[in-house]
Write an enzyme that holds these catalytic residues in place. Structure first.
Site, PDB file in Angstrom:
ATOM      1  N   TYR A   1       3.004   4.703   0.674  1.00 36.65           N
ATOM      2  CA  TYR A   1       3.659   5.318   1.833  1.00 36.65           C
ATOM      3  C   TYR A   1       2.650   6.230   2.521  1.00 36.65           C
ATOM      4  O   TYR A   1       1.868   6.914   1.862  1.00 36.65           O
ATOM      5  CB  TYR A   1       4.864   6.146   1.389  1.00 36.65           C
ATOM      6  CG  TYR A   1       6.006   5.344   0.804  1.00 36.65           C
ATOM      7  CD1 TYR A   1       6.616   4.324   1.528  1.00 36.65           C
ATOM      8  CD2 TYR A   1       6.492   5.613  -0.467  1.00 36.65           C
ATOM      9  CE1 TYR A   1       7.684   3.604   1.005  1.00 36.65           C
ATOM     10  CE2 TYR A   1       7.564   4.905  -1.010  1.00 36.65           C
ATOM     11  CZ  TYR A   1       8.148   3.895  -0.266  1.00 36.65           C
ATOM     12  OH  TYR A   1       9.205   3.188  -0.792  1.00 36.65           O
TER      13      TYR A   1
ATOM     14  N   ASP B   1       0.852  -1.191   0.000  1.00 35.48           N
ATOM     15  CA  ASP B   1       0.000   0.000   0.000  1.00 35.48           C
ATOM     16  C   ASP B   1       0.885   1.237   0.000  1.00 35.48           C
ATOM     17  O   ASP B   1       2.088   1.139   0.214  1.00 35.48           O
ATOM     18  CB  ASP B   1      -1.028  -0.019   1.138  1.00 35.48           C
ATOM     19  CG  ASP B   1      -0.445   0.211   2.522  1.00 35.48           C
ATOM     20  OD1 ASP B   1       0.747  -0.102   2.725  1.00 35.48           O
ATOM     21  OD2 ASP B   1      -1.180   0.684   3.395  1.00 35.48           O
TER      22      ASP B   1
ATOM     23  N   PHE C   1       6.874   1.858  -4.110  1.00 33.29           N
ATOM     24  CA  PHE C   1       8.279   2.047  -3.708  1.00 33.29           C
ATOM     25  C   PHE C   1       8.833   3.441  -4.021  1.00 33.29           C
ATOM     26  O   PHE C   1       9.920   3.789  -3.570  1.00 33.29           O
ATOM     27  CB  PHE C   1       9.211   0.976  -4.316  1.00 33.29           C
ATOM     28  CG  PHE C   1       8.959  -0.411  -3.797  1.00 33.29           C
ATOM     29  CD1 PHE C   1       9.290  -0.745  -2.489  1.00 33.29           C
ATOM     30  CD2 PHE C   1       8.369  -1.378  -4.595  1.00 33.29           C
ATOM     31  CE1 PHE C   1       9.058  -2.025  -1.996  1.00 33.29           C
ATOM     32  CE2 PHE C   1       8.119  -2.662  -4.101  1.00 33.29           C
ATOM     33  CZ  PHE C   1       8.461  -2.983  -2.803  1.00 33.29           C
TER      34      PHE C   1
ATOM     35  N   HIS D   1      11.213  -9.495   0.636  1.00 29.04           N
ATOM     36  CA  HIS D   1      10.849  -8.075   0.525  1.00 29.04           C
ATOM     37  C   HIS D   1      12.064  -7.219   0.892  1.00 29.04           C
ATOM     38  O   HIS D   1      12.830  -7.574   1.791  1.00 29.04           O
ATOM     39  CB  HIS D   1       9.680  -7.777   1.472  1.00 29.04           C
ATOM     40  CG  HIS D   1       9.011  -6.477   1.170  1.00 29.04           C
ATOM     41  ND1 HIS D   1       9.503  -5.274   1.627  1.00 29.04           N
ATOM     42  CD2 HIS D   1       7.903  -6.185   0.446  1.00 29.04           C
ATOM     43  CE1 HIS D   1       8.719  -4.307   1.192  1.00 29.04           C
ATOM     44  NE2 HIS D   1       7.746  -4.820   0.467  1.00 29.04           N
TER      45      HIS D   1
END
Length: 225
Positions: free
Chosen positions: A67, A65, A78, A187
Site C-alpha cells: 500500500y 506491491d 493486504f 483479485h
C-alpha cells in the site's frame, strides 16, 4: 537492509543477497528513501518473512506491491497497521470471509494473526514510493520474491499457494503443481470483486491444509477497538 533477512530464511534464499541485482536493488531503494517517503519503513521490508518462518509456511498468499498511503504498508500483503482504515481489497476479503464462514468483520486490517499461523503474506514487490503504486516495479524485487516462491515450492512439505488475479497467476510456473495446491481466483480489488465474491477461498485453503496434515487456519481477526 540485507542484514535484516530473518534467520530461518537464510539457508533457503540467503544466496540472493550476494547477487549483483540485489546490491543494485538496495542502492535504488536507499536513493528513493533519500528523495522522499518510501513504504514500508526500512525495518519492515521483510516483515512477512519475519512473521512466518520458512519451516512454518502452510499457505502463501501473493500480493503485488505495498500500500502506498502514509502509515498503511507494513510488510504483509493486504494488511495494514492497527489504527489504519481497512483498504477496499481487504474489505472485500472480509466480506467473502463473513459470507463463506460466518465470521464477523473485524474493526481493523491487521493480518498478523494469519501470519503467525503459517500464512506467508508476500508481496511480489517489497517497497513503493508514497502515492505512486508500482513505482518500484521492475527494479529487482520480483527476482528476489520469485526466489522465495521457488524456495517454498522446493520444501519437502506441501503448501497451499493462493494466487488472486492475473498478476499473481503468472507465478504458477515457479510452483511444483504436483506437490502443492494452488487456489486461484479473481483479485479482491473493487475492479474484480464481483468475480471474487462466492469463490470460497477460505474453505478451499483449509481443506487443502487439512489434507496436507496441518492444523487448518483460524481466519478470525480479533477486534482491536
Amino acid at each position: 537492509m540485507s542484514q535484516m533477512l530473518p534467520e530461518s530464511w537464510l539457508p533457503a534464499i540467503g544466496g540472493e543477497l550476494d547477487q549483483p541485482y540485489f546490491k543494485e536493488l538496495l542502492e535504488f531503494v536507499e536513493k528513493e528513501r533519500a528523495n522522499g517517503p518510501v513504504y514500508p519503513p526500512h525495518e519492515q521490508v521483510f516483515a512477512a518473512l519475519d512473521a512466518t518462518p520458512f519451516d512454518k509456511v502452510k499457505v502463501l498468499v501473493l500480493g503485488q506491491d505495498p500500500y502506498h498511503g502514509a502509515g498503511q504498508g507494513h510488510g504483509l500483503c493486504f494488511s495494514v497497521r492497527p489504527g489504519v482504515k481497512t483498504p477496499p481489497s481487504l474489505r472485500n476479503i472480509y466480506k467473502e470471509m463473513k459470507e463463506e464462514l460466518g465470521l464477523p468483520i473485524p474493526d481493523n486490517g491487521y493480518l498478523m494473526p494469519w501470519a503467525r499461523q503459517g500464512v506467508l503474506l508476500l508481496n511480489a514487490v517489497l517497497t513503493v514510493r508514497e502515492a505512486e503504486p508500482n513505482s518500484h516495479k521492475g527494479k529487482g524485487w520480483e527476482k528476489f520474491t520469485d526466489a522465495v516462491i521457488r524456495a517454498v515450492s522446493a520444501r519437502p512439505d506441501p503448501v497451499v499457494f493462493v494466487l488472486w488475479g492475473a498478476y499473481a497467476q503468472k507465478k504458477i510456473p515457479l510452483i511444483d503443481e504436483e506437490r502443492h495446491v494452488i487456489v486461484k481466483g479473481a483479485h479482491p480489488s473493487p475492479l474484480s470483486a464481483k468475480k471474487f465474491f462466492g469463490s470460497r477461498p477460505f474453505t478451499q485453503i483449509n481443506e487443502a491444509v487439512a489434507a496436507q496434515g496441518h492444523e487448518p487456519i483460524d481466519w478470525r481477526i480479533p477486534d482491536l477497538g
